[in-house]
Design a protein around this motif. Structure first.
Motif, short mmCIF file in Angstrom:
data_model
loop_
_atom_site.label_atom_id
_atom_site.label_comp_id
_atom_site.label_asym_id
_atom_site.label_seq_id
_atom_site.Cartn_x
_atom_site.Cartn_y
_atom_site.Cartn_z
N TYR A 298 0.83 -1.20 0.00
CA TYR A 298 0.00 0.00 0.00
C TYR A 298 0.87 1.26 0.00
O TYR A 298 0.57 2.24 -0.69
CB TYR A 298 -0.93 -0.02 1.22
N LEU A 299 1.97 1.20 0.78
CA LEU A 299 2.86 2.35 0.87
C LEU A 299 3.85 2.42 -0.29
O LEU A 299 4.59 3.40 -0.41
CB LEU A 299 3.64 2.30 2.19
N GLN A 300 3.85 1.38 -1.10
CA GLN A 300 4.78 1.29 -2.24
C GLN A 300 6.22 1.50 -1.79
O GLN A 300 6.98 2.31 -2.35
CB GLN A 300 4.39 2.31 -3.33
N VAL A 301 6.58 0.76 -0.76
CA VAL A 301 7.91 0.90 -0.19
C VAL A 301 8.97 0.43 -1.19
O VAL A 301 8.87 -0.66 -1.75
CB VAL A 301 8.03 0.10 1.12
N ASP A 302 9.96 1.26 -1.38
CA ASP A 302 11.09 0.93 -2.24
C ASP A 302 12.22 0.37 -1.37
O ASP A 302 12.85 1.11 -0.60
CB ASP A 302 11.56 2.19 -2.98
N GLU A 303 12.47 -0.94 -1.46
CA GLU A 303 13.49 -1.55 -0.62
C GLU A 303 14.87 -0.93 -0.82
O GLU A 303 15.67 -0.82 0.11
CB GLU A 303 13.59 -3.07 -0.87
N PHE B 81 31.06 -2.17 -7.77
CA PHE B 81 29.74 -2.77 -7.53
C PHE B 81 28.79 -1.71 -6.97
O PHE B 81 29.14 -0.98 -6.05
CB PHE B 81 29.83 -3.94 -6.56
N ALA B 82 27.60 -1.63 -7.53
CA ALA B 82 26.62 -0.64 -7.10
C ALA B 82 25.84 -1.15 -5.89
O ALA B 82 24.78 -1.76 -6.02
CB ALA B 82 25.67 -0.33 -8.25
N TYR B 83 26.38 -0.90 -4.70
CA TYR B 83 25.72 -1.35 -3.48
C TYR B 83 24.40 -0.61 -3.25
O TYR B 83 23.40 -1.20 -2.86
CB TYR B 83 26.64 -1.16 -2.27
N ASP B 84 24.42 0.71 -3.47
CA ASP B 84 23.21 1.51 -3.26
C ASP B 84 22.13 1.08 -4.25
O ASP B 84 22.36 1.07 -5.46
CB ASP B 84 23.52 3.00 -3.44
N GLY B 85 20.99 0.75 -3.72
CA GLY B 85 19.86 0.35 -4.57
C GLY B 85 19.83 -1.13 -4.89
O GLY B 85 18.82 -1.63 -5.41
N SER B 86 20.93 -1.84 -4.60
CA SER B 86 20.95 -3.29 -4.86
C SER B 86 20.37 -4.01 -3.66
O SER B 86 20.85 -3.85 -2.53
CB SER B 86 22.39 -3.75 -5.11
N VAL B 87 19.34 -4.80 -3.91
CA VAL B 87 18.65 -5.48 -2.81
C VAL B 87 18.54 -6.97 -3.13
O VAL B 87 18.00 -7.34 -4.18
CB VAL B 87 17.22 -4.91 -2.60
#
Length: 596
Positions: free
Chosen positions: A483-488, A546-552
């Motif tokens: 519902y909150l459209q949480v972006d991990e 390596f792109a750590y930011d945004g990688s989940v």
């Protein structure tokens, strides 16, 4: 009649002393009595010492002659004696030497005497041996017999068993000696047969998986007996199988514990378990394919087995699956994919050979894409759940409209009890001050809340709903995240604490999934993987480029629901906000408040 240079004493003035000999063989005594009758007298004097404050003398050496003389000549017989003023230590040494060189004491009696002398000389074996007129190795052999039980020593003294029997039994656990002794006596088991029988139960120290340095001085180590006794099992055997098995099991358990960082599942397998390992691999009869195999290494059912079965103790069988049903599905899927791929290749080859003409409708489909899956370990699930709650709470603090709608839904469904007062209290203290809400009960809090600066009320109200994120069920939490459209990617952070949740095999799967393994390169990754877990984690967190930011990783993502074409009852129709309001940038303090 006195023997020249030796006085005599009536037998009734001579009493027994502390004779190390406990057993007087009846046949030998009868023979001695016959000799005295034939000679008509005692030829060899006995040694006695005076008893203080008494008109009596104590035998130091010669009790056999004293006993025989009483039987043959009576209590008034004048016994030839040598009177010596001796200490207790000297008296026992004289007695032991005398007995040793005459009708020999049993080795058990000599062992007891040796122990007493050793105590008198405060553990000095050289002095104790010298006092008995023995060589040091004789003392060692006699002392080694003291590991026998009293029943075994008594049987040896009474000539029921031979010295070889006692020497062999000396290495057997005390709780087993008496039962073995009973069988030896009852069946008149020869020394050689007993040696063979005991050898069947002994354990080879060369086969031990534990450190055998501790066995060097053990009385159950056959090497100790072989260096002292004529009868032994030879070098290199443990004669205490129960203790050997205990040490082996401890080594197996230690091996299993050391593998705990490597695999999610480490199972100790015993002979009675009926365990059949289920290997999992990329290829072969039970292959699951390279992509799925990478995912399997991160599964909660992936692991190894450590054998506790005789003959293979300590051996590790790695890369096993402990979920047979899941494994069968994965194997079947891979076999199907391979068959489809083979059909596709055959079709392509056939089409190429016929000028590219289309074949009948039986054309096989292309190889389906394999979507790897696994079972997330519970410790990661627990961590993930707490992170999701924190993420939802943060988003509720920066999405005021949805925050209010969530509260309406909570109230309407009777779920206001999901608001967690502890989390709310922490957030409120950070927003309005350390003592903003400290009263007890509703009445007490009314006055305190009324005193709070009005500028904080909006944020405190938002924090009420945010605190509910810590109380809703997992199912409702997933609905809330959607519902909150949480972006991990906005909330998830790579750090050592997160990676430490995983075993080495799980880190393998994780590194392969997110691309860390590829980014490092095969050789560098192999070097890092060979290090200790802490160093491996450090290497995974410092991969250049390596792109750590945004990688989940997938283990931290919540399940997405398909987008609905129509707004739901809580969406507010067209009024539903689709993004974060402009004031979100001003609410960083609320995010920090709910992050703890």
């Amino acid at each position: 009649m006195d023997i020249p240079n030796h006085p005599t004493l009536p037998l009734h003035r001579i009493v027994q002393g502390k004779n190390p000999r406990e057993y007087f063989d009846p046949a030998e005594m009868a023979e001695l009595e016959d000799g005295l009758r034939a000679a008509g007298r005692v030829i060899q004097p006995i040694i006695v010492r005076p008893i203080p404050n008494a008109d009596l003398y104590e035998i130091v050496a010669g009790e056999r002659r004293w006993r025989a003389a009483k039987t043959v000549f009576g209590d008034d017989y004048g016994m030839p004696v040598v009177i010596e003023a001796l200490s207790d230590e000297q008296a026992e040494a004289f007695a032991t030497i005398e007995n040793h060189h005459r009708a020999a004491m049993s080795h058990a009696e000599e062992a007891q005497a040796a122990r007493r002398q050793l105590m008198r000389y405060k553990g000095d074996k050289a002095e104790a041996a010298a006092s008995l007129g023995w060589k040091p190795d004789v003392l060692e052999r006699r002392l080694a017999l003291l590991t026998c039980t009293p029943a075994v020593l008594k049987a040896l003294t009474q000539r029921q068993i031979q010295l070889g029997h006692a020497e062999l039994l000396a290495g057997v656990p005390p709780q087993k000696q008496d039962s073995v002794l009973t069988g030896v006596i009852a069946h008149k088991v020869p020394v050689g047969v007993l040696k063979e029988q005991l050898g069947r139960f002994a354990r080879r120290l060369a086969d031990a998986i534990f450190d055998t340095a501790q066995c060097a001085a053990c009385p159950h180590n056959s090497s100790r007996q072989s260096g002292l006794f004529d009868a032994s099992l030879g070098d290199g055997f443990c004669q205490h199988p129960t203790h050997y098995d205990e040490l082996t099991m401890q080594a197996v358990e230690a091996k299993a514990a050391s593998l705990g960082e490597q695999y999610p599942v480490v199972r100790i397998v015993r002979a009675t378990d009926g365990f059949s390992p289920l290997p999992v691999a990329e290829d072969g009869a039970l292959g699951v394919g390279p992509v799925q195999y990478g995912a399997c290494k991160g599964c909660a059912s992936f692991g190894c087995a450590v054998s506790a079965t005789p003959g293979t103790q300590g051996e590790v069988t790695a890369s096993l699956c402990f979920d047979a049903e899941c494994n069968s599905h994965k194997v079947a899927a891979w076999m199907k994919a391979q068959r489809e791929s083979a059909k596709q290749e055959a079709y392509s080859d056939k089409a190429s050979g016929q000028g590219g003409k289309r074949q009948p409708a039986s054309k096989p489909t292309a190889k389906p894409a394999t979507v790897p899956s696994n079972k997330t370990p519970q410790r990661v699930i627990d961590h993930r759940l707490m992170q999701w709650r924190k993420w939802a709470a943060k988003e509720l603090m920066v999405q005021p409209e949805r925050n209010r709608r969530v509260m309406v839904a909570l109230a309407g469904s009777g779920r206001t009890s999901d608001v967690r007062s502890s989390e709310y209290g922490q957030a409120a203290s950070k927003i309005a001050g350390a003592e903003a809400i400290r009263g007890a009960g509703f009445r007490g809090l009314l006055d305190e809340v009324d005193a709070i600066d009005a500028q904080h009320l909006e944020r405190l109200t938002l924090a009420v709903t945010a605190a509910a994120a810590f109380g809703v069920t997992t199912h409702d939490l997933e609905a809330l995240l959607n519902y909150l459209q949480v972006d991990e990617g906005k909330h998830f952070k790579w750090d050592a604490a997160f990676l430490d949740l995983f075993t080495m095999s799980e880190l393998d799967a994780l590194a392969g999934e997110v691309g860390l393994k590829t980014k490092m390169g095969a050789s560098l990754y192999k070097l890092a993987r060979a290090k200790k877990k802490a160093d491996f984690i450090k290497a995974l967190l410092t991969v250049p480029g390596f792109a750590y930011d945004g990688s989940v990783p997938s283990a931290m993502r919540y399940p997405r629901k398909e987008a609905q074409p129509e707004a739901g009852p809580l969406d507010g129709g067209s009024a539903r906000a689709t993004g974060r309001p402009p004031e979100a940038a001003q609410d960083a303090d609320e995010e920090a408040a709910l992050a703890a």
